[in-house]
Every structure is written in structure tokens, then in C-alpha cells.
Design an enzyme around this catalytic site. Sequence first.
Site, PDB file in Angstrom:
ATOM      1  NE  ARG A  47       8.195   5.433   7.967  1.00 14.88           N
ATOM      2  CZ  ARG A  47       7.642   5.631   6.762  1.00 14.88           C
ATOM      3  NH1 ARG A  47       8.355   5.442   5.671  1.00 14.88           N
ATOM      4  NH2 ARG A  47       6.394   6.001   6.649  1.00 14.88           N
ATOM      5  CD  GLU A  85       7.766  10.664  -0.604  1.00 19.82           C
ATOM      6  OE1 GLU A  85       8.051  10.173   0.501  1.00 19.82           O
ATOM      7  OE2 GLU A  85       7.212  10.023  -1.516  1.00 19.82           O
ATOM      8  CG  HIS A 133       1.781   5.627   7.832  1.00 17.68           C
ATOM      9  ND1 HIS A 133       0.997   5.031   6.868  1.00 17.68           N
ATOM     10  CD2 HIS A 133       2.923   6.015   7.208  1.00 17.68           C
ATOM     11  CE1 HIS A 133       1.643   5.070   5.695  1.00 17.68           C
ATOM     12  NE2 HIS A 133       2.814   5.653   5.886  1.00 17.68           N
ATOM     13  NE  ARG A 185       5.190  10.522   6.500  1.00 21.86           N
ATOM     14  CZ  ARG A 185       5.316   9.326   5.937  1.00 21.86           C
ATOM     15  NH1 ARG A 185       5.557   8.274   6.692  1.00 21.86           N
ATOM     16  NH2 ARG A 185       5.200   9.180   4.634  1.00 21.86           N
ATOM     17  CG  HIS A 226       0.480   9.367   6.499  1.00 23.43           C
ATOM     18  ND1 HIS A 226      -0.185  10.440   5.962  1.00 23.43           N
ATOM     19  CD2 HIS A 226       1.457   9.046   5.620  1.00 23.43           C
ATOM     20  CE1 HIS A 226       0.361  10.745   4.791  1.00 23.43           C
ATOM     21  NE2 HIS A 226       1.362   9.916   4.563  1.00 23.43           N
ATOM     22  CD1 TRP A 264      -1.953  -2.179   0.409  1.00 22.09           C
ATOM     23  CD2 TRP A 264      -2.992  -1.267   2.150  1.00 22.09           C
ATOM     24  NE1 TRP A 264      -3.006  -3.002   0.750  1.00 22.09           N
ATOM     25  CE2 TRP A 264      -3.657  -2.460   1.807  1.00 22.09           C
ATOM     26  CE3 TRP A 264      -3.467  -0.510   3.223  1.00 22.09           C
ATOM     27  CZ2 TRP A 264      -4.772  -2.921   2.494  1.00 22.09           C
ATOM     28  CZ3 TRP A 264      -4.573  -0.979   3.912  1.00 22.09           C
ATOM     29  CH2 TRP A 264      -5.214  -2.174   3.545  1.00 22.09           C
TER      30      TRP A 264
END
Length: 535
Positions: free
Chosen positions: A380, A121, A345, A286, A240, A52
Amino acid sequence: MTNNIHNLTRTSDDVVIVGGGLAGLFCALKLAPRPVTLISAAPLGHGASSAWAQGGIAAAVAEGDTPEAHAADTIAVGGGIVDDTVALGIAREAAPRIHDLLAYGVPFDRDLEGRLAVGREAAHSARRIVHVRGDGAGAAIIAALSEAVRRTPSIRVIEGLVAETLLTEDGSVTGLQLREVGNAATRPVLLASRAVVFATGGIGHLYAVTTNPHEAAGSGLAIAARAGAVIADPEFVQFHPTAIMAGRDPAPLATEALRGEGATLINGNGERFMETLHPLAELAPRDIVARGVFAEIAAGRGAFLDARQALGSRFADRFPTVHASCIAAGIDPVTQAIPIAPAAHYHMGGVAVDEHGRSSIDGLWAGGEVSCTGAHGANRLASNSLLEAVVYAARIANDIAGRAIPSPARLPDGLVTPRNGAAAAAIVNQLRAMMSSQVGVIRDEDGLAEAVRHFGALEREASSPALRNMATSALLVATAAWSRRESRGAHFRSDHPAAVPALAQRTTTTLAAAREVAETLTDHPLPRTAQSMIA
């Protein structure tokens, strides 16, 4: 080749890999032609978080980029507890692992000159994310590797079994106890092996809102812990910030790459709220974005991802997966802002492993999200998870290949186990709700203590192995979060909102230590600090 469970013999000279996601598949392929038995609860290609993954794989393959710069970005995001050597090692092995994936048939996007196309990102200092058709990297990688595994005669795939107990003798692995998925009354299956690789995924489904598949409920973490494995950094859970609130479980994901392409975060009043919270605004780490989104929702203003100006009519072509999720929920992202919320997440913590992927139990390796290598620290970096999975899967295969694995022990005809029953849905829902409310984006002493007491009792009393394993993993996360009296990375304590320099070190713990904390909190409502867990 694929076998059903009725062809599973009681003893095996194979290496046994549990998990059919990226780490498991890649490790099996890297071990060929050595015989491997791969156990997958879901049909191959399904039930894996890696399938995913929309972002892609971080790799310093573009001109001007370096592994050193990639490692520096990883360390900068990781809250002061990233293992620098591990981060640099992974970054340096990125390019060869990308080429392995290309050789296995993964169709990474390329530019007009035929070079790997790279995107940017959050918190990366360069464009270094390799994608497949924008947001389809995970699915494309798993599809290619699943096909490669099916073509490899040395790999025996057993679908429809879930691991529930690791069998050990004198501190070494002797095998696994497995059970047929969805059939709680069936007799367990025993499989002998001296070399077991856990690639069982994460813990997202311990939470009420998650982007992870149902299989990601912490089973591998719990099974290893119950066998005595050392667990590292379990309190660090990444949420997330932009799961699509469409009433689905798991919640669809609106990839970070959307913000990389200029999409903004707004509240119900149409106001951007991240600009005042961090210099990088929507591209902040995040944990900061997740807390910003959480705060807007908690204040009643709601939170939305707005790609109308940044992408507009190009949305469906650039991000077909997200577009399809939105349309299915009755949202047109070309003309409407997308309602979002933070969702569990990724688990930075897991089974503690060394640079070869070895756990503290002889004969047990772990790779992918179930493991904790030290690469992620407290938070992360985007798209590092798939990279870590392939790097460590290759290292595990190399480590096993260089070892003489003893012949399997003769397993007993049956094990004495608690009567197995299906995990009651109401109890599971209560556990997930408590993890989200008390051990979620924002935590505090009282809420964590309540969660620890609840999970401690559940872990002790559960008759269902599935429920017991969920409670075990929940207890490990909650006790470590209670013990870390500071805020660091993805772990945020409203009662201890600042980082404490003296605590800038990784957590190592065991299930025995977690049980001690639970007993202390049960016996003494006014809790005492369990500093022994911070080591």
C-alpha cells in the site's frame, strides 16, 4: 441515534453495517435518509484503526498535481499487481470525497491563503497528503463523522455487539449472528437483513506486535470466508517500520510524516542504514524500510528514529500524538532517538470486491481494510487506505441505493452452534507469536508450513467463535504466503528472495482452498506447491 442491544429487534428492513470506523460511518451517512443499523463492537469513535491514522488522506488537490500522477505512484509501489483501473478511479474520486468530509465537519489543515495544506509521504511524487494538525487526521475524521452519525435520525447505532457468523441461504445473505462483547456465555442475537456491509477493519491483532486496536483481529475476513466468500491477496500484510517500542499493546505509531520532514533512521551505533538499501533511503517503500529495520534489530544493533535535528524543539507542536506517546514511555524525542520496530499495520488483502464494493456473496458488501479492491496490490502507498475507505463507502451506498433490497427472511429461533467459550489467552498469544515469527516481515517455507499446520488444526478444533475466527484469518494469510513462492511487495520469502514474473498476478482463494493446503501439509510433511491458489 444510539440504542442498546436490548432494543435490537429480530427482523429489520434496514441495511446493516458492521463496523464503526471510517468506512462504516461514511457509508451510513451516505445512505441517509435510508434506514441503517450500524453495529459497533466498541463505543462509537473507539476501536477503529482509522481513528489512529496519523498520516492523513492522499488526494491530488494541490496545484500541478493530478489523479493520474497519484495513480501512477500507487501502481509503482504495488509490486506489479495493482488493478490500474481501480487505482485511477480512486484517485479521481479523491477530491469530491475530501469535500464530503469537509462538509461533515473535518477540520483539514489549510495554508495561509486558505487552501488545503498538503504534505509529502513515502513514495509519493508530490505533496498530496491532507492532514489535521499534523498527525491527528484519523482521530479528527472519526470524531466528526461520529458526531454526524449521532445527529442523523435514519442511522440506528447499536454498540457493544460483535458479529460472529454471517447467515446465508442459497448463496445470499439473510442476516447476522451477533454476540455481546466480553460476554462469551450470553445467548447470540440474530438480526435479519438482506443487505449487509462489512466494515470490520483489518487483522493486525493476529500479530504479537501491531499498531492496530484490539478489535482488528480479522473477524470480518473470517466470517465472510466461512460463509464462502472469495478472498483476495491475503498474504500481503504491510508492516509499519516505525512502531514505538514502549512495551504497549498495541504499539504506538511514529508516523511516516516524521521521515517526510527529515527524520532519519539510525542503529545503536548512530549509523544511518537505509541509504545503502534504497535510493530513497528513509522514504523508500514501507516493505523495504521494514526489512531494513528488522535486520538491524535481528543483528543486535537496534533501530531508532532520530528527529533531533530535523524537528528538535518543534516536535511537540508538529506531531503532538507521537510526542505524547514518547513522553508516556519516558522518551524525550527532542533530545533522544526513539526506539522502533516493525509492526503489523495494514492488510492489503481481504474480502474480494468489485468496483461497487460487492463481494462474491449476494447481499454482502465490504469496504475499508476488510475488503480487497485491487488498489493496493502487494504494497500500500502511504495514506491511500483512508482514501480507499471513503471512496468505496460512497460507492457501496450508491450501489445499495439503486437496488430494491428484498424483505428479510424469517430467521430460525436459534442456531445450532458450538458451545461458546472465551478464547483462552495462552492460545491467542501463541497464535499471535507464531504469526509474527513465521508469517511476519521475513518468511520461509518451513516456518510457513509449520504455521499452516498449526492454524489448520486450531481452525478445525476451536470451540470459541472468537478464536475460530482468528485461526481462520491466520490460516488464510499463512496458506497464501506459503503458496506464493517468490518475494513481491510486502511479502518477502528469504528462500525465494526474487520476484517471479509469471506470478505477477493477484491471489484469489477461499477457506476451502486454504483447508486443502493445510490438509496436504499435515498429510505430507514434504510440501507440494499449491499453484491453484495463485489465480
